[in-house]
Scaffold this active site. Sequence first.
Site, PDB file in Angstrom:
ATOM      1  CD  GLU A  77      -3.219  -1.049   5.353  1.00  9.99           C
ATOM      2  OE1 GLU A  77      -3.364  -2.012   6.118  1.00  9.99           O
ATOM      3  OE2 GLU A  77      -2.688   0.018   5.706  1.00  9.99           O
TER       4      GLU A  77
ATOM      5  CG  HIS B  79      -0.441   0.051   2.532  1.00  6.19           C
ATOM      6  ND1 HIS B  79      -0.063   1.240   3.128  1.00  6.19           N
ATOM      7  CD2 HIS B  79      -0.228  -0.918   3.454  1.00  6.19           C
ATOM      8  CE1 HIS B  79       0.351   1.003   4.359  1.00  6.19           C
ATOM      9  NE2 HIS B  79       0.279  -0.301   4.581  1.00  6.19           N
TER      10      HIS B  79
ATOM     11  CG  ASP C 191      -2.594   4.433   2.495  1.00  4.72           C
ATOM     12  OD1 ASP C 191      -2.261   3.320   2.043  1.00  4.72           O
ATOM     13  OD2 ASP C 191      -3.447   4.571   3.384  1.00  4.72           O
TER      14      ASP C 191
END
Length: 372
Positions: free
Chosen positions: A134, A72, A74
């Site tokens: 996420e 992910h 983020d």
Amino acid sequence: MTPAEHLKQLVAIDSTSTLSNAPMIELLEQKLRAKGLRTSRHAYVDAKGVQKQNLVARAGPDGDPQLALVGHTDCVPYDASWKEALILTPKDGKLYARGACDTKGFIACALHAVESTDLGSLRAPLAMIFTADEEVGCIGAKELADAKPFQVKYAIVGEPTQLQPVRANKGYCLGEIEIRGKEGHSAYPEKGASAIRAAGRVLAALDGLDGELRALPDPAFAPPFTTLNVGLISGGKAKNIIPGSCKLTLEWRPVPSQDARLVVKRVLDILKQVCSAEPGLDYTFDPGRLDLGFATVPTSEIVKFVEREVNQKPGTVAFGTEGPQLTDLGAEVVVFGPGDIRVAHQTGEFVPEADLAECTRVLQKAVKQFCG
């Protein structure tokens, strides 16, 4: 580039979940296309109107991926006092920065693993999947799972597991409860109905539900049962007003073998019983998030592969991952990556340099094992 050099570039981009992750996707796509991977973006707009993107890069023959490496893009926010949050800072064999552990370290390893592989020799399709959001609910992975652009055979989902293979995680559920009463002067309690006192009776009943859940164990987990937590509570207007409303935020983390709606049913039963016992009381319960966990059998080929490579028995975790969404795409999933989740989400987050080297080695071997 070395994994540390990749990581330096990745952490320099502020990819806090409130922002668009487009700059991160641009960098990743540039790197992967330079290596010859075929890329596609899967865009969506989040609840606040910010555009987010998932990136899928493929190598090898056409067709559904035999192996997917998943990370992910983020991160959680960082404290303004951490001036070096976006500057990779080495010290005593550790690399410090926001996201260094969760999970840009894994992404850096995956990039280097693919760069160092002769992709022209791959006999089965390989995919690299980089998701958005996420940290705020696996939203990007859910978007991808709902779209179902392909089926995946095996997946390694990047999370800081201290290089231990993780074959299962609990689900994550969240519900908002509001108990409504009848306001009145506190000197005359019989004229009203206290929502806060009713909430107290609900809390006491939740203790009983906790006991019921403890009697439905899954010994693979620690703690070995579905956990409950009331993390927020608010109510009332003033000290001398019978409170007309009380709100509670209930979180529960179900073991994978348990239907997440079991708790929903029990909570509704509790609310009905408490509020029907006194005139003037009513309630609402909005279970807005019901994310299931996942469990891959210990004998799965991908789990056994990582177990052999790192010489660690597979474990489970109580926190959420994108494993369930990859399971929805058909994959047998192992969660694996450098760093320790206990140093993530805080000032001074770091990943050990030795973990990066070992993770890269395992990912290189995985690509050859399952696709080469």
